[in-house]
Design an enzyme around this catalytic site. Sequence first.
Site, mmCIF file in Angstrom:
data_model
loop_
_atom_site.group_PDB
_atom_site.id
_atom_site.type_symbol
_atom_site.label_atom_id
_atom_site.label_comp_id
_atom_site.label_asym_id
_atom_site.label_seq_id
_atom_site.Cartn_x
_atom_site.Cartn_y
_atom_site.Cartn_z
ATOM 1 N N GLY A 698 0.798 -1.232 0.000
ATOM 2 C CA GLY A 698 0.000 0.000 0.000
ATOM 3 C C GLY A 698 0.818 1.263 0.000
ATOM 4 N N GLU A 734 4.849 -6.207 1.875
ATOM 5 C CA GLU A 734 4.613 -6.677 0.501
ATOM 6 C C GLU A 734 4.132 -5.541 -0.394
ATOM 7 O OE1 GLU A 734 1.787 -9.836 1.229
ATOM 8 O OE2 GLU A 734 0.197 -8.396 1.656
ATOM 9 N N PRO A 735 5.019 -4.583 -0.687
ATOM 10 C CA PRO A 735 4.638 -3.462 -1.555
ATOM 11 C C PRO A 735 4.615 -3.856 -3.026
ATOM 12 C CG PRO A 735 6.935 -3.273 -0.924
ATOM 13 C CD PRO A 735 6.407 -4.497 -0.210
ATOM 14 N N TYR A 777 -10.820 4.623 -10.905
ATOM 15 C CA TYR A 777 -10.584 5.271 -9.600
ATOM 16 C C TYR A 777 -10.462 6.787 -9.703
ATOM 17 C CZ TYR A 777 -8.334 0.638 -9.126
ATOM 18 O OH TYR A 777 -8.027 -0.685 -9.154
ATOM 19 N N CYS A 804 -15.420 2.885 -26.992
ATOM 20 C CA CYS A 804 -16.812 3.336 -27.024
ATOM 21 C C CYS A 804 -17.430 3.338 -25.636
ATOM 22 C CB CYS A 804 -17.612 2.459 -27.979
ATOM 23 S SG CYS A 804 -17.010 2.663 -29.640
ATOM 24 N N TYR A 833 -0.171 -1.436 -12.004
ATOM 25 C CA TYR A 833 -1.596 -1.613 -12.314
ATOM 26 C C TYR A 833 -1.976 -0.996 -13.662
ATOM 27 C CZ TYR A 833 -1.337 -2.771 -7.404
ATOM 28 O OH TYR A 833 -0.965 -3.338 -6.206
HETATM 29 N N1 LLP Z 1 -0.841 -6.906 -0.394
HETATM 30 C C1 LLP Z 1 -2.131 -7.175 -0.637
HETATM 31 C C2 LLP Z 1 -2.793 -8.190 0.142
HETATM 32 C C3 LLP Z 1 -2.810 -6.498 -1.644
HETATM 33 O O1 LLP Z 1 -4.072 -6.757 -1.870
HETATM 34 C C4 LLP Z 1 -2.125 -5.515 -2.393
HETATM 35 C C5 LLP Z 1 -2.804 -4.795 -3.448
HETATM 36 C C6 LLP Z 1 -0.775 -5.272 -2.105
HETATM 37 C C7 LLP Z 1 -0.173 -5.970 -1.089
HETATM 38 C C8 LLP Z 1 0.045 -4.277 -2.857
HETATM 39 O O2 LLP Z 1 -0.465 -2.994 -2.729
HETATM 40 P P1 LLP Z 1 0.400 -1.767 -3.307
HETATM 41 O O3 LLP Z 1 1.687 -1.667 -2.529
HETATM 42 O O4 LLP Z 1 0.655 -2.016 -4.745
HETATM 43 O O5 LLP Z 1 -0.457 -0.588 -3.093
HETATM 44 N N2 LLP Z 1 -5.465 -1.510 -8.776
HETATM 45 C C9 LLP Z 1 -5.335 -0.544 -7.733
HETATM 46 C C10 LLP Z 1 -4.571 -1.064 -6.559
HETATM 47 C C11 LLP Z 1 -5.182 -2.315 -6.035
HETATM 48 C C12 LLP Z 1 -4.269 -2.991 -5.095
HETATM 49 C C13 LLP Z 1 -4.760 -4.355 -4.790
HETATM 50 N N3 LLP Z 1 -4.024 -4.970 -3.766
HETATM 51 C C14 LLP Z 1 -4.680 0.721 -8.292
HETATM 52 O O6 LLP Z 1 -4.374 0.719 -9.491
HETATM 53 O O7 LLP Z 1 -4.514 1.709 -7.598
#
Ligand code: LLP
Length: 854
Positions: A698, A734-735, A777, A804, A833
Amino acid sequence: MKFGGTSVATLPRWQNIRELVASRRAEGARVLVVVSALTGITDALKQLCGEGEQDKRKAAAGAIAQRHYDLLEHMQLALPDTLGSRLSDLAGLAANGPAPRGELAWQAQVQAHGELMSSALGAAFLSHSGLPTQWLDARECLAAVALPNQNERTRLLSAMVEAKPDPALNARLAALGEVFITQGFIAREQHGRTVLLGRGGSDTSAAYFGALLKAQRVEIWTDVAGMFTANPRQVPGARLLQRLDYEEAQEIASTGAKVLHPRCLSPLRDPRVPLLIKDTNRPELDGTVIGPEVRAHAPSVKAISARKGITLVSMESVGMWQQVGFLADVFAQFKQHGLSVDLIGSAETNVTVSLDPTENLLDSDAIAALASDLAKVCRVKVIAPCAAITLVGRGMRSLLHTLSGVLAEFGQLRVHLITQSSNNLNLTFVVDEEVVDKLLPHLHDLLIAAGALRTDESALFGPSWQALYGGGEAPDAAPAWWRGPQRQRLLELAAEATPRYVYHLPTVRQQARELKSLAAVDRLHYAVKANTHPAILATLAAEGFAFECVSPGELEAVAAIVPESVPLLFTPNFAPRRDYVSALATRATVTLDAMYPLERWGELFRGHEIVLRVDLGRGLGHHEKVRTGGSGSKFGLPLDQLSTFLQLADAHGVTVRGLHAHLGSGVLDAAHWGEVYAQLSSLAERIGSVAFLNIGGGLGVPSHPGEVRLDVAELDRVLREVKAAYPHYQLWMEPGRYLVADAGVLLARATQQKGKGAFRYLGIDTGMNSLIRPALYDAWHEIINLSRLDEPATALYQVVGPICESGDVLGTDRRLPEAQEDDVILIAQAGAYGKVMSSHYNLRDEADEVVIDA
Ligand code: LLP
């Protein structure tokens, strides 16, 4: 040019004024300087007025005179006659007391001396230092008007002037000289008595003179460079507002900004005289220009302000539903108690109003007296202390769709009242006062992140307060990789084919190394869902990362690239039974986030060590759709099911070795992971078998100009603090996004343009099929015309794709150079993403992927 009390209190400050006036003279302008009293003098004069004894008044006048003698001595000036006669007048007024004129007229006369003396002193100093300066008595020019609702006090101590352009005064001054100095705060009424202009009086005087003389401009010189998007003391990231129209500025001043008194704008509106706010210590800064012109720019929230000390009075009709005259009855009580109402909300049987402490004397007696009179006509409830948080911007109603994040934030609070001004300039929320200090910086961030506060409009939004006064921005404002030598390479790659994703591996490594500096973290996993390109997986494996996967497909993709020794996590959600079967056959550590798999397929897990993902009851992230906590989200085991889960695990011979929580994506506040870590630690203490804690990913990257980067050093500090309390658990993260977002761009080409209504559309050869984040989003991706990187951004485009769907918009209101067909358009921050969420929709060509590593 108006200078306040601190700006006229010392010799160096007067030298500064001299320089500034001289620079305006050098531009060919004639200058009228308006000054306040030396700092502290107005208060001293008020105190003098409160003294009953003649001796004490005389002593006070003596001390006030001494302040001026001291400054004269510093300036090495002899006592000028103008100042000498003021000082003896003041001595006379102090000696005689109020008797001959009446108390209020005497007070006005005494207090006017602050400005009369400072201006006399200033005239002597400026003339002596080579800038011949005429002393002008403001009372000769500013005539106070008698207004119907005024009593003697407001007539004498809070007077108003009607200032219309007066060519005769202009001509008179032109015949006298080039530089003038006069007093702020004072005027004369019809009977010839001296009157005061009340709070903000000197700024208002400057505005009156600006209007009378139809000046080129009014400059208010103060200790800050202008108005900001929020109070910089609460929000250091607040941005300087470089241009405002009168109404917006007035609204910002009325709803909290202290730098300018709201009264001083209306005199300038008709004669269309612009007003500048400038910093005396930093004259090189542009400051804020307030003027008549409503510039053609994208609608934007301009500021968020907060006023504390608000009292709400809620009045419930005790009579009939929609009783005629109810409002008239209750408002009559406010009039009677001399209380001015600010905000109003009404329903059939209730009306709730706010009282603002800056407009009212709100002591508890006044409120109690009002409430007891109101009780005769309705049921009264007084709610205090409250705060009013106001969003200001022209055309607020057309911005509502950008405010969902802000509204969601208010949705979690007790909001007592929401009002929307009838001039379409503001939206106000009244909440409990105690929440404001913490809330405001957060709301400011949200407004930027949602594109509601358009910090990309560089003509409007200047540097942040922090950058100007706080020792600079965070040091890592390095330009994006694609702006430098890689630009040529990207143009060549686009010439071969578009649409196309390009990934820059050095950026991935740089981000990876930054996170490896987190000393408290024992193991970093890459959340591969963000980008599964083999080169990225290999790069992160080489950097020592483990991997987090959510499907058998991701597990296979990783297994194909990374060495056998690298640890894997499997963190699915609502996955079918077969996924667990296949994952349990690999080396991956499996995470469960529901009871069902143990209840129904318990035998699968016998003898295994698993991770339990819990829901800590709240979510966080850049958009509602990426928040993965709280009862509205499908993720995680709710804590009230924890003991049943543990019993089930026990019954099936399953060991809970890890605890996991991931609250959402795109978080920029380091404190968040500290909180999750601490919560998981204390849960782990209850469980016993736990050896590691996974606090999720996150980690956000700022997308809008001016958004504050996640402070990795602060994250490190926060995590180490928790680790010190719970050293016996391993810490995992877990980024995804943080590692890859900035490393990727999407290249496309301009196709067509269209003007329609107020909008100009620029089409490109791919859209939501390649990058769905803006549609899904409202995500903000910087868009650049790479073919014209150095050309001025004169067009305002809606950048759209060929799909479209009305939602096929990649960026709204983007300031770009005039584009031509086939120009290469770069969409930034598309490494996370992007490709992984793309689709075949409309059977358009899919973007391919290219990696560069140098
Ligand atoms: N761990 C878990 C359990 C997750 O579900 C996610 C992301 C991450 C780690 C990694 O999160 P990050 O560090 O990338 O923020 N599609 C959306 C983001 C959805 C993330 C889903 N889970 C976007 O484009 O903003």
